[in-house]
Design a protein around this motif. Structure first.
Motif, PDB file in Angstrom:
ATOM      1  N   THR A 147      -0.638  42.586  76.649  1.00 16.11           N
ATOM      2  CA  THR A 147       0.264  41.450  76.481  1.00 16.11           C
ATOM      3  C   THR A 147      -0.323  40.315  75.625  1.00 16.11           C
ATOM      4  OG1 THR A 147      -0.508  40.418  78.532  1.00 16.11           O
ATOM      5  CG2 THR A 147       1.394  41.920  78.682  1.00 16.11           C
ATOM      6  N   LYS A 148      -1.545  40.449  75.137  1.00 14.20           N
ATOM      7  CA  LYS A 148      -2.183  39.369  74.374  1.00 14.20           C
ATOM      8  C   LYS A 148      -2.575  39.838  72.981  1.00 14.20           C
ATOM      9  CE  LYS A 148      -2.018  36.819  78.027  1.00 14.20           C
ATOM     10  NZ  LYS A 148      -0.820  36.110  78.290  1.00 14.20           N
ATOM     11  N   ARG A 149      -2.550  38.901  72.043  1.00 17.50           N
ATOM     12  CA  ARG A 149      -2.878  39.225  70.656  1.00 17.50           C
ATOM     13  C   ARG A 149      -4.269  38.793  70.219  1.00 17.50           C
ATOM     14  NH1 ARG A 149       1.112  36.268  67.095  1.00 17.50           N
ATOM     15  NH2 ARG A 149      -0.311  37.022  65.532  1.00 17.50           N
ATOM     16  N   PHE A 150      -4.729  37.650  70.662  1.00 11.21           N
ATOM     17  CA  PHE A 150      -5.910  37.032  70.070  1.00 11.21           C
ATOM     18  C   PHE A 150      -7.205  37.251  70.845  1.00 11.21           C
ATOM     19  CE2 PHE A 150      -2.414  34.543  68.243  1.00 11.21           C
ATOM     20  CZ  PHE A 150      -2.717  34.711  66.901  1.00 11.21           C
ATOM     21  N   SER A 151      -7.319  38.359  71.523  1.00 13.81           N
ATOM     22  CA  SER A 151      -8.556  38.644  72.241  1.00 13.81           C
ATOM     23  C   SER A 151      -8.561  40.105  72.651  1.00 13.81           C
ATOM     24  CB  SER A 151      -8.654  37.768  73.498  1.00 13.81           C
ATOM     25  OG  SER A 151      -7.623  38.104  74.407  1.00 13.81           O
ATOM     26  N   ARG A 152      -9.694  40.515  73.155  1.00 15.74           N
ATOM     27  CA  ARG A 152      -9.779  41.825  73.800  1.00 15.74           C
ATOM     28  C   ARG A 152     -10.639  41.655  75.039  1.00 15.74           C
ATOM     29  NH1 ARG A 152     -12.723  42.012  69.554  1.00 15.74           N
ATOM     30  NH2 ARG A 152     -14.948  42.346  69.641  1.00 15.74           N
ATOM     31  N   TRP A 201      -7.778  27.886  70.090  1.00 15.87           N
ATOM     32  CA  TRP A 201      -7.266  29.193  70.532  1.00 15.87           C
ATOM     33  C   TRP A 201      -8.246  29.838  71.503  1.00 15.87           C
ATOM     34  CZ3 TRP A 201      -2.852  31.426  70.944  1.00 15.87           C
ATOM     35  CH2 TRP A 201      -1.823  31.122  70.066  1.00 15.87           C
ATOM     36  N   TRP A 202      -9.541  29.775  71.190  1.00 14.66           N
ATOM     37  CA  TRP A 202     -10.543  30.349  72.080  1.00 14.66           C
ATOM     38  C   TRP A 202     -10.454  29.694  73.455  1.00 14.66           C
ATOM     39  CZ3 TRP A 202     -13.093  34.157  73.744  1.00 14.66           C
ATOM     40  CH2 TRP A 202     -14.196  34.013  74.591  1.00 14.66           C
ATOM     41  N   LYS A 203     -10.386  28.372  73.479  1.00 16.14           N
ATOM     42  CA  LYS A 203     -10.259  27.652  74.746  1.00 16.14           C
ATOM     43  C   LYS A 203      -9.043  28.156  75.519  1.00 16.14           C
ATOM     44  CE  LYS A 203      -9.131  23.141  76.627  1.00 16.14           C
ATOM     45  NZ  LYS A 203      -8.779  21.752  76.324  1.00 16.14           N
ATOM     46  N   THR A 204      -7.907  28.260  74.842  1.00  9.24           N
ATOM     47  CA  THR A 204      -6.673  28.699  75.495  1.00  9.24           C
ATOM     48  C   THR A 204      -6.806  30.121  76.027  1.00  9.24           C
ATOM     49  OG1 THR A 204      -5.332  27.237  74.125  1.00  9.24           O
ATOM     50  CG2 THR A 204      -4.206  29.127  75.125  1.00  9.24           C
ATOM     51  N   VAL A 205      -7.299  31.018  75.201  1.00 11.67           N
ATOM     52  CA  VAL A 205      -7.439  32.425  75.597  1.00 11.67           C
ATOM     53  C   VAL A 205      -8.403  32.559  76.770  1.00 11.67           C
ATOM     54  CG1 VAL A 205      -8.415  34.631  74.813  1.00 11.67           C
ATOM     55  CG2 VAL A 205      -6.785  33.410  73.367  1.00 11.67           C
ATOM     56  N   MET A 206      -9.543  31.905  76.673  1.00  7.75           N
ATOM     57  CA  MET A 206     -10.556  32.016  77.718  1.00  7.75           C
ATOM     58  C   MET A 206     -10.053  31.458  79.053  1.00  7.75           C
ATOM     59  SD  MET A 206     -14.497  30.669  77.597  1.00  7.75           S
ATOM     60  CE  MET A 206     -14.013  28.944  77.493  1.00  7.75           C
ATOM     61  N   GLY A 237     -19.895  46.435  85.303  1.00 10.74           N
ATOM     62  CA  GLY A 237     -18.650  46.363  86.056  1.00 10.74           C
ATOM     63  C   GLY A 237     -18.007  44.985  86.060  1.00 10.74           C
ATOM     64  N   ASP A 238     -18.450  44.109  85.148  1.00 13.42           N
ATOM     65  CA  ASP A 238     -17.930  42.743  85.090  1.00 13.42           C
ATOM     66  C   ASP A 238     -16.898  42.587  83.973  1.00 13.42           C
ATOM     67  OD1 ASP A 238     -19.736  41.912  87.116  1.00 13.42           O
ATOM     68  OD2 ASP A 238     -21.332  41.728  85.620  1.00 13.42           O
ATOM     69  N   PRO A 239     -15.858  41.787  84.205  1.00 14.52           N
ATOM     70  CA  PRO A 239     -14.855  41.551  83.167  1.00 14.52           C
ATOM     71  C   PRO A 239     -15.394  40.624  82.076  1.00 14.52           C
ATOM     72  CG  PRO A 239     -14.321  40.295  85.125  1.00 14.52           C
ATOM     73  CD  PRO A 239     -15.515  41.127  85.464  1.00 14.52           C
ATOM     74  N   VAL A 240     -15.039  40.956  80.853  1.00 15.94           N
ATOM     75  CA  VAL A 240     -15.485  40.232  79.666  1.00 15.94           C
ATOM     76  C   VAL A 240     -14.288  40.026  78.755  1.00 15.94           C
ATOM     77  CG1 VAL A 240     -16.874  40.500  77.561  1.00 15.94           C
ATOM     78  CG2 VAL A 240     -17.815  41.191  79.768  1.00 15.94           C
ATOM     79  N   ILE A 241     -14.290  38.906  78.052  1.00 14.76           N
ATOM     80  CA  ILE A 241     -13.282  38.676  77.022  1.00 14.76           C
ATOM     81  C   ILE A 241     -14.005  38.305  75.739  1.00 14.76           C
ATOM     82  CG2 ILE A 241     -12.899  36.255  77.654  1.00 14.76           C
ATOM     83  CD1 ILE A 241      -9.897  36.822  76.982  1.00 14.76           C
TER      84      ILE A 241
END
Length: 162
Positions: A109-114, A146-151, A121-125
């Protein structure tokens, strides 16, 4: 007809003047590229704390915090630890209940990150930025926003929601 001709002449002259001034206006904009980590550090400090360090391979690295969330900006594709062509924004969390399904939904559902689950086993963006030919200061400030918003969205919608 003479009045129309002189009006057209004024319009053409004004247009030519603007065209001639356009390159100067572009040149006057401050450009951001990977040759001056301090410029990027100063812009990052506009969003929270940030410090310039060196990565294990000697390339510049910025570590910062925005709204309590720690992150890093890795300088990549560097020549002799300078003149870096790309940046990699990174944030990771530990001690969460985030699953591969949560991460897959985020990525769908998101465009500007992965996002992904790392080897521990930890989540990363992550979020990549190309600076090879430089970008305007305004563009890079928008990238930081954008980074602030995505994070923070990842924290709120994936980390804190699970």
């Amino acid at each position: 007809m003479t009045g129309m001709t002189s009006i057209r002449g004024v319009v053409v002259a004004a247009a030519l003047g603007m065209i001639m001034l356009a390159p100067q206006a572009v040149a006057a904009q401050q450009m951001i590229d990977g040759s001056d980590p301090d410029q990027i550090l100063n812009l990052a400090r506009g969003y929270g704390s940030a410090n310039l360090e060196k990565s294990d391979n000697g390339d510049p690295l910025i570590r910062g915090r925005i709204d309590g969330v720690g992150y890093a900006i890795f300088f990549n594709d560097c020549t002799n630890n300078r003149n870096c062509d790309t940046l990699g924004f990174y944030a990771g969390w530990t001690d969460t209940n985030v699953t591969e399904a949560h991460v897959a939904e985020w990525n769908r559902t998101k465009r500007f990150s992965r996002a992904y689950i790392d080897d521990e086993g930890d989540p990363v963006i992550e979020f990549d930025v190309n600076l090879k030919s430089g970008v305007s200061r305004r563009n890079f400030d928008d990238t930081l926003d954008w980074w602030k918003t995505v994070m923070l969205d990842f924290r709120d919608q994936v980390i804190d929601a699970n």
